[in-house]
Design a protein around this motif. Structure first.
Motif, PDB file in Angstrom:
ATOM      1  N   ASP A 138      39.197  41.011  37.970  1.00  0.00           N
ATOM      2  CA  ASP A 138      39.070  41.717  36.668  1.00  0.00           C
ATOM      3  C   ASP A 138      39.167  39.973  36.353  1.00  0.00           C
ATOM      4  O   ASP A 138      39.691  39.129  36.442  1.00  0.00           O
ATOM      5  CB  ASP A 138      40.502  41.791  36.065  1.00  0.00           C
ATOM      6  CG  ASP A 138      40.024  42.837  34.559  1.00  0.00           C
ATOM      7  OD1 ASP A 138      39.365  41.587  34.195  1.00  0.00           O
ATOM      8  OD2 ASP A 138      41.424  42.794  34.251  1.00  0.00           O
ATOM      9  N   ARG A 160      38.627  38.787  33.897  1.00  0.00           N
ATOM     10  CA  ARG A 160      38.671  37.930  32.170  1.00  0.00           C
ATOM     11  C   ARG A 160      40.418  37.784  32.660  1.00  0.00           C
ATOM     12  O   ARG A 160      41.026  37.516  31.761  1.00  0.00           O
ATOM     13  CB  ARG A 160      39.228  39.057  31.590  1.00  0.00           C
ATOM     14  CG  ARG A 160      37.543  39.182  31.006  1.00  0.00           C
ATOM     15  CD  ARG A 160      37.498  40.682  30.049  1.00  0.00           C
ATOM     16  NE  ARG A 160      37.924  41.965  31.427  1.00  0.00           N
ATOM     17  CZ  ARG A 160      38.092  43.158  30.781  1.00  0.00           C
ATOM     18  NH1 ARG A 160      37.575  43.324  29.641  1.00  0.00           N
ATOM     19  NH2 ARG A 160      38.288  44.043  32.064  1.00  0.00           N
ATOM     20  N   ILE A 166      46.153  37.849  37.911  1.00  0.00           N
ATOM     21  CA  ILE A 166      45.930  39.057  38.439  1.00  0.00           C
ATOM     22  C   ILE A 166      47.351  38.968  40.210  1.00  0.00           C
ATOM     23  O   ILE A 166      47.317  40.422  40.842  1.00  0.00           O
ATOM     24  CB  ILE A 166      44.538  38.383  39.689  1.00  0.00           C
ATOM     25  CG1 ILE A 166      43.536  38.276  38.834  1.00  0.00           C
ATOM     26  CG2 ILE A 166      44.361  39.108  40.963  1.00  0.00           C
ATOM     27  CD1 ILE A 166      41.767  38.283  39.340  1.00  0.00           C
TER      28      ILE A 166
END
Ligand SMILES: Nc1ncnc2c1ncn2[C@@H]1O[C@H](COP(=O)(O)OP(=O)(O)OP(=O)(O)O)[C@@H](O)[C@H]1O
Ligand SMILES: Nc1ncnc2c1ncn2[C@@H]1O[C@H](COP(=O)(O)OP(=O)(O)OP(=O)(O)O)[C@@H](O)[C@H]1O
Ligand SMILES: [Mg+2]
Ligand SMILES: [Mg+2]
Lengths: 339, 289
Positions: free
Chosen positions: B112, B114, B120
């Motif tokens: 991801d 963002r 993460i």
């Protein structure tokens, strides 16, 4: 006379973040009918070299900042766009990795082949169509005459690459530049396409520049090999000499990093990984571009200060390093070459 | 068939996965089915690596996703540590998922953009409510360290890193819950050779250190050979041949496997001369049936 001679070619990209020295002093020559393999990892400058030869670099941001590209003695870098268009397709043809992006999805393949033929030769449509069928037959497309009016999406990846090859061959070029022509294909399809290229090259007495990141592909197809690293040629030799006696620490490391398909201890062994990663071409290492990753460079040698030249270390074997294998302490004896 | 003394960690029997093929402009109807996975059976012992090879579209990824229950099989059985997964309820499945993780091919697409690197890697721990915030921070640093990623960069974003570095982030995340089984779906296909070697060595080390079991999916036959104890070959949804890696590569039984192996270009120009002649012969023989 060489068919193609590239002399000290430098192509840079002038971007807001800085100058990318994508190709930086590349020289090589190619004889008629021969195959030169260009290998190197992503970003090493293979495609930009090819596009520079073809006059297809995006200007701006790219610019050929120095060097000549002599094709049969003519400097292609000095030609007008109009003159280049006559050379492209007719004398030098190019095929790319992804045949879907280079084929026009809205035109039948028959139209695409005949257009290429009629761009260069003044022949009636029917004759161009006849030639198109012959070409599709030559690249082994089954039921060629029936498939002429099909659109590209009706073809598999391997078939599309064959169509691209047919288009490339349509004007009998003297040189074919193939940029990763089989990278997107399954291994069995790759083998068939490479075998086809082999046959066609011989039948048409065509020279080829084969660009790939796959050492196996150049090992099977090339007469001579150029290894690129960070925008420069680091090693240049005949295919046998390169694999028998690699001299550049990068070439050696690359071969060591390849997993083997047959042999002992493959499962338990480790691959010789190359630490670090490729140089940033906006800000490359000051002298030898491989020095930061080189196992033989150390603090008190010249690698960080003196730019290594590409030198002929033995007949027809060129290398750009201060630490070629044959000059290292305890250098191996030249290996016996098996028949 | 397997001589392993332990019961298999994973047993897949008669796995079937069909995808509907829909057609029609106003009213879509199912006109046919793609048999993506067609009656596939295999087992993997604890600590073992089973390599799964085959051409594009042969059903490798679909098999992997079914094993992890990321896709629901059409039929067949998947037993993990003796427990049948296909009939588990959501909560039980969630518990089982801690033991089974996946590493994807494309480190660019699978993270991801963002989220920070730290978030993460920590996400699976958060999802399963494991440890305090502080514990998780420590665990993330430890995981990144294990995979050779500088733990000082936990507050950076994935786009700031190279493909190889991103793949390390993906591996750290997969290891967060200390899984037993990791499905590696083309974990190095997007990477350059020199970086590929780093990641393959890392996966081997992690297997040694943590006793991991791998289902290792790749289309590169040399890569699979270097990672696997046993290898399975898929063709058009079917598992056509399975056996110990050396045996399968030295003496393949199926013509399809022979053709596949003979097509691999190897970095040896002299050997390639013979291989090219052999593969042409084989191709012609196969074409003639
Ligand atoms: N439009 C561009 N703007 C800026 N830099 C670019 C541009 N196109 C290419 N480059 C840079 O030029 C260098 C050489 O790129 P090139 O495409 O020739 O690599 P390559 O060897 O063909 O790699 P690959 O194996 O990935 O195709 C790279 O560092 C790349 O980032
Ligand atoms: N969600 C889906 N809907 C419909 N068909 C699908 C779906 N996912 C996969 N398929 C089809 O199932 C078959 C197997 O696909 P799968 O992705 O498992 O192959 P693969 O062996 O992993 O191939 P690759 O090497 O290209 O990753 C293919 O024909 C594919 O088109
Ligand atoms: Mg390229
Ligand atoms: Mg897949």
């Amino acid at each position: 006379m060489a068919l193609l001679e590239v002399r000290n070619l430098a192509t840079h990209f002038f971007t807001r973040e800085g100058t990318v020295r994508a190709v930086d002093g590349v020289s090589f020559a190619l004889e008629p009918g021969k195959t030169l393999g260009i290998v190197g990892e992503s970003g090493s400058g293979k495609s930009v070299t090819a596009l520079s030869i073809m006059g297809l670099i995006p200007k701006p941001p790219a610019e050929i900042v120095s060097g000549d590209v002599l094709f049969e003695g003519r400097d292609l870098t000095k030609l007008s766009e109009k003159q280049l268009e006559d050379v492209r397709g007719r004398e030098i043809a190019m095929i790319f990795q992804d045949p879907m992006t280079s084929l026009n999805p809205t035109l039948t393949i028959g139209t695409q082949i005949t257009e290429t033929i009629r761009r260069h030769y003044d022949v009636p449509k029917q004759q161009a169509r006849k030639k198109a069928v012959e070409l599709l037959e030559e690249v082994q497309i089954p039921r060629a005459a029936d498939r002429l009016d099909d659109y590209p999406h009706r073809f598999s990846g391997g078939m599309r690459q064959r169509v691209m090859i047919a288009i490339a061959l349509s004007c009998d070029p003297k040189l074919l530049i193939a940029d990763e022509p089989t990278t997107a294909l399954d291994v069995t399809v790759q083998a068939a396409v490479l075998d086809l290229l082999d046959d066609l090259r011989q039948a048409h007495e065509m020279a080829m520049i084969l660009i790939t990141h796959d050492m196996g592909v150049v090992a099977e197809s090339a007469d001579d090999i150029v290894v690129m690293y960070g925008g420069q040629i680091v090693e240049h030799a005949s295919v046998n000499d390169l694999f028998d006696r690699p001299e550049h620490p990068y070439t050696e490391a690359l071969l060591g990093a390849l997993p083997q398909i047959e042999g002992e201890g493959i499962r338990t062994g480790r691959l010789t990984a190359i630490p670090g990663r490729p140089p940033d071409l906006k800000n490359p290492p000051p002298a030898c571009r491989f020095a930061p990753r080189c196992p033989y460079a150390n603090a008190n040698d010249s690698c960080a200060t003196v730019i290594p030249e590409l030198r002929e270390i033995r007949k027809d074997h060129w290398v750009r390093t201060a630490h070629p294998a044959c000059e290292r302490a305890g250098a191996r004896e030249p290996e016996k070459v098996q028949a | 068939m397997s001589a392993s003394p332990k019961p298999p960690l994973l047993e897949v029997s008669n796995l079937l996965k069909h995808f509907p093929v829909r057609s029609g402009i106003l009213i879509e109807r199912t006109v046919d089915h793609v048999k993506a996975v067609d009656d596939v059976s295999f087992e993997i012992a604890e600590g073992e690596t089973l390599g799964l090879v085959g051409e594009s579209g042969s059903g490798k990824s679909t098999t992997g996703y079914c094993v992890l229950q990321l896709l629901k099989p059409t039929s067949g059985s998947i037993r993990f540590q003796g427990e049948e997964l296909t009939t588990l309820g959501r909560e039980e499945l969630r518990r089982m998922r801690r033991e089974m993780q996946i590493v994807f091919q494309d480190p660019y697409a699978s993270l991801d953009p963002r989220m920070t690197v730290g978030d993460i890697v920590a996400e699976p721990l958060v999802v399963h409510s494991i440890g305090s915030r502080r514990d998780r921070t420590l665990r993330v640093r430890e995981l990144l360290d294990v995979v050779g990623f500088d733990p000082g960069f936990t507050n950076r974003y994935p786009h700031e890193f190279s493909g190889g570095q991103r793949q390390r982030i993906g591996i750290a995340r997969a290891l967060a819950l200390s899984p037993k089984l990791v499905v590696c779906d083309e974990p190095v296909s997007a990477l350059d050779v020199s970086i590929q070697a780093q990641i393959l060595n890392l996966l081997k080390d992690l297997q040694q250190d943590f006793g991991l079991t791998y289902l290792f999916i790749a289309h590169d036959l040399a890569v699979v050979r270097s990672m696997s104890d046993r290898i399975a070959v898929m063709n058009k949804g079917k598992l056509i041949e399975i056996g110990p890696a050396e045996e399968l590569y030295a003496a393949p039984r199926e013509d399809y496997t022979k053709a596949l192996l003979s097509a691999v270009p190897i970095p040896d120009p002299r050997a390639m001369k013979e291989r090219k002649a052999a593969r042409r012969k084989l191709r012609h023989a196969l074409a003639e049936g």
